[in-house]
Scaffold this motif. Structure first.
Motif, PDB file in Angstrom:
ATOM      1  N   THR A 100       0.841  -1.259   0.076  1.00  0.00           N
ATOM      2  CA  THR A 100       0.024   0.061   0.080  1.00  0.00           C
ATOM      3  C   THR A 100       0.917   1.217   0.049  1.00  0.00           C
ATOM      4  N   TYR A 107      -4.688   6.614  -1.193  1.00  0.00           N
ATOM      5  CA  TYR A 107      -3.975   5.257  -0.955  1.00  0.00           C
ATOM      6  C   TYR A 107      -4.171   4.540  -2.287  1.00  0.00           C
ATOM      7  N   ARG A 108      -2.968   3.703  -2.682  1.00  0.00           N
ATOM      8  CA  ARG A 108      -2.953   2.624  -3.799  1.00  0.00           C
ATOM      9  C   ARG A 108      -2.284   1.402  -3.408  1.00  0.00           C
ATOM     10  N   TYR A 109      -2.856   0.346  -3.804  1.00  0.00           N
ATOM     11  CA  TYR A 109      -2.206  -0.937  -3.810  1.00  0.00           C
ATOM     12  C   TYR A 109      -1.609  -1.339  -4.822  1.00  0.00           C
TER      13      TYR A 109
END
Length: 123
Positions: A100, A107-109
């Motif tokens: 993450t 947020y970005r995974y």
């Protein structure tokens, strides 16, 4: 943004041991699963083992009983201890992590792969 750097590969004799390491760096908020995969010449990439942030582990049959995966969450590092190595364990071993990251909007995974480290088991 996020890099995985593997180390510890090399040439080992049958029956020998190796310990692989993989360190993650960059824009990291948290890492869920970390794992090791391998790809032998002419074959598809396959799972070796994974370890969750809770330290729960999962092993493929190929190295089960001959390997131990572990992680150091403080160092964002995953390890793979391999014992009683066989010629058929020869492959490029890849580190993988579910990371993450922080972005401008939240947020970005990401699923991230290392560049691979060669393990050769031969006398």
């Amino acid at each position: 943004q996020v890099q995985l750097v593997e180390s510890g590969g090399g040439l080992v004799q049958p029956g020998g041991s190796l310990r692989l390491s993989c360190a993650a760096s960059g824009n990291i908020v948290s890492i869920s699963v970390m794992g090791w995969y391998r790809q032998a010449p002419g074959k598809q990439r396959e799972l070796v083992a994974t370890v969750a942030s809770s330290s729960s582990t999962n092993y493929a049959d190929s190295l089960k009983g001959r390997s131990t995966i572990s992680r150091d969450n403080a160092k964002n590092t995953v390890y793979l201890q391999m014992n009683s190595l066989k010629a058929e364990d020869t492959a490029v071993y890849y580190c993988n992590a579910g990371v993450t990251t922080r972005t401008t909007y939240g947020y970005r995974y990401l699923e991230v792969w290392g560049q691979g480290t060669l393990v050769t088991v031969s006398s």
